[in-house]
Design an enzyme around this catalytic site. Structure first.
Site, PDB file in Angstrom:
ATOM      1  CD  GLU A   1      -1.271  -2.951  -0.639  1.00 25.79           C
ATOM      2  OE1 GLU A   1      -1.462  -2.221   0.347  1.00 25.79           O
ATOM      3  OE2 GLU A   1      -0.678  -2.568  -1.661  1.00 25.79           O
TER       4      GLU A   1
ATOM      5  CD  GLU B   1      -2.335  -1.025  -4.988  1.00 29.80           C
ATOM      6  OE1 GLU B   1      -1.479  -0.399  -4.313  1.00 29.80           O
ATOM      7  OE2 GLU B   1      -3.422  -1.401  -4.539  1.00 29.80           O
TER       8      GLU B   1
HETATM    9  O1  IFM Z   1      -2.671   3.990  -1.629  1.00 30.93           O
HETATM   10  C1  IFM Z   1      -2.180   2.726  -1.331  1.00 30.93           C
HETATM   11  C2  IFM Z   1      -3.195   1.674  -1.709  1.00 30.93           C
HETATM   12  O2  IFM Z   1      -4.405   1.872  -1.043  1.00 30.93           O
HETATM   13  C3  IFM Z   1      -2.684   0.307  -1.371  1.00 30.93           C
HETATM   14  N1  IFM Z   1      -1.353   0.076  -1.884  1.00 30.93           N
HETATM   15  C4  IFM Z   1      -0.378   1.097  -1.665  1.00 30.93           C
HETATM   16  C5  IFM Z   1      -0.904   2.450  -2.084  1.00 30.93           C
HETATM   17  C6  IFM Z   1       0.167   3.523  -1.836  1.00 30.93           C
HETATM   18  O3  IFM Z   1       0.476   3.582  -0.488  1.00 30.93           O
END
Ligand code: IFM
Length: 437
Positions: free
Chosen positions: A166, A350
């Site tokens: 990210e 994710e």
């Molecule tokens: O917890 C975070 C993660 O570290 C990165 N992506 C989003 C998740 C939820 O906010």
């Protein structure tokens, strides 16, 4: 209700994801200080004044945590190595830190889990942060050195690796919006970080390739940017947000250049000579990781570029007030295929939601529905030709949700932070039933 396992190809990867700072306990095992330790120690940054020093104590409890992934019937674990643990001063390897990840990877293989590594999920060594961190061009070479050192130790046993998790969060959320470490609200810092994070990706890719590393990618987050109303001004605001969030990184990585709608604000604040780095950034990748959670509604705000404000949307929301909109996942996956990556393999690296624990901590019905709806959305994209190869739920465990502290609970498994007791929730059981087929 989750879809049947048979809706997905036999070699489709199902796994769970975590990150080092959020679960390990940064005080364990002689890790170096990271900028998250100091950010969390600064008043007003974390909602509950907490930090990751203990977190889920995964550093000591990892065998139990890997058992939970295996027992759910999953085939893969997406984890990250902590730069500050592996190199406490940002440069010198710490054998104790390397040994930990060595044991962890062996533990995955012993349980039949594919190790999917992320090199950077945000714990920048404090020693590099004080030298300017992501604002300093030198970070790219330091990051490449770190990746090479980790690869030398783990590379023979991992299934695949992402350079960064990210970069929007690493650069924009942390240097322009100020919500994550180092907590800056400075457009010049943001312009530099937005570029250096990609340069670091490109240099790490080249260095890892030179070492013979295989199956390399990057994990980007995507968030639907819709106008809050049907005025041209709202449409324009959403377009700029979409450029910053959803186009800046993927376009640069795929050799398509930065989007003009973002450059119009950032150009004066970019590091000198940035144009000459674009080729070094656009290294071929073997796969793309997609993190998807929600959408935002954008309305024009007063003041300076990008002059935007968020408006609460009408859809059902998670514990963090994020709108639940599964079709956004289908939209991003098909858009990525169409506009950027073609048939390149994609993983949903994710997807998940925060749901508050009720009196019975094992019951998380909204999460079960959320996962089912997003798996169906992923399948819909596959039916439209997207080369989707896997899905990682975020997250295996309830854990440290950065600026939100320990309030939001994302886990398939409940964690009692006082006792560190792990209790699988109904979502974990639903995944297990699905994967048992
Ligand atoms: O917890 C975070 C993660 O570290 C990165 N992506 C989003 C998740 C939820 O906010």
């Amino acid at each position: 209700m989750l879809p049947p396992r048979s809706d997905f190809p036999a070699d489709f990867v199902f796994g769970a994801a975590t990150s080092a700072y959020q679960i390990e306990g940064s005080s364990n095992g002689n890790a170096g200080a990271s900028h998250w330790d100091s950010f969390a120690a600064t008043p007003g940054n974390i909602m509950d004044d907490s930090n990751g020093s203990i977190a889920c104590d995964h550093y000591n409890r990892w065998p139990e945590d890997l058992d939970l992934i295996r027992d759910a019937g999953m085939g893969a674990y997406r984890f990250s190595t902590s730069w500050a643990r592996v190199m406490p001063d940002g440069a010198t390897p710490n054998p104790e830190g390397m040994d930990f990840y060595d044991r962890l990877v062996d533990g995955m293989l012993e349980r039949g889990l594919q190790p999917h590594l992320t090199y950077y999920h945000w714990e920048l060594p404090a020693a590099l942060a004080v030298k300017g961190g992501w604002q300093n061009r030198d970070i790219a070479a330091r990051f490449a050195d770190y990746c090479v050192a980790v690869n030398a130790r783990l590379g023979d046993r991992i299934a695949g690796a992402a350079t960064l998790n990210e970069p929007w969060c690493i650069a924009w959320l942390s240097h322009f919006l100020g919500h994550h470490a180092p907590g800056l609200r400075d457009i010049r810092a943001a312009g530099h970080a937005m570029h250096h994070v990609l340069l670091a990706h490109g240099q790490a890719m080249s260095a890892l390739r030179a070492e013979g590393a295989k199956n390399l990618g990057i994990v980007l987050n995507f968030e639907t940017a819709h106008p809050a109303d049907d005025t041209p001004a709202a449409a324009r605001t959403a377009e700029v947000q979409d450029a910053i969030y959803n186009q800046w990184f993927i376009r640069a990585v795929m050799g398509q250049g930065y989007p003009e709608a973002a450059l119009e604000g950032l150009r004066p604040h970019m590091p000198a000579g940035w144009e000459e780095d674009m080729q070094a950034i656009a290294q071929p990748i073997d796969w793309l990781g997609v993190n998807y959670y929600t959408r935002k509604l954008h309305a024009p705000g007063a003041g300076l570029w990008p002059a935007a404000r968020d408006v609460a949307g009408p859809l059902p929301k998670t514990q963090m007030d994020w709108e639940i909109r599964p079709e956004g996942l289908t939209e991003f996956l098909t858009r990525l295929k169409r506009d950027h990556v073609g048939d390149l393999p994609i993983f949903v690296t994710e997807n998940g939601m925060a749901e508050a624990a009720g009196p019975d901590v094992t019951q998380d019905p909204t999460r079960v529905a959320f996962i089912g709806d997003h798996l169906r959305a992923a399948k819909a994209a596959m039916d439209q030709g997207v080369n989707l190869r896997g899905f990682f739920y975020w997250s295996l465990l309830d854990n440290y949700e950065w600026g939100w502290g320990y309030g939001p609970r994302f886990g398939l498994v409940h964690v009692d932070y006082a006792t560190q007791k792990r209790t699988p929730k109904s979502s974990w059981h639903a995944m297990r039933a699905m994967l048992a087929g």
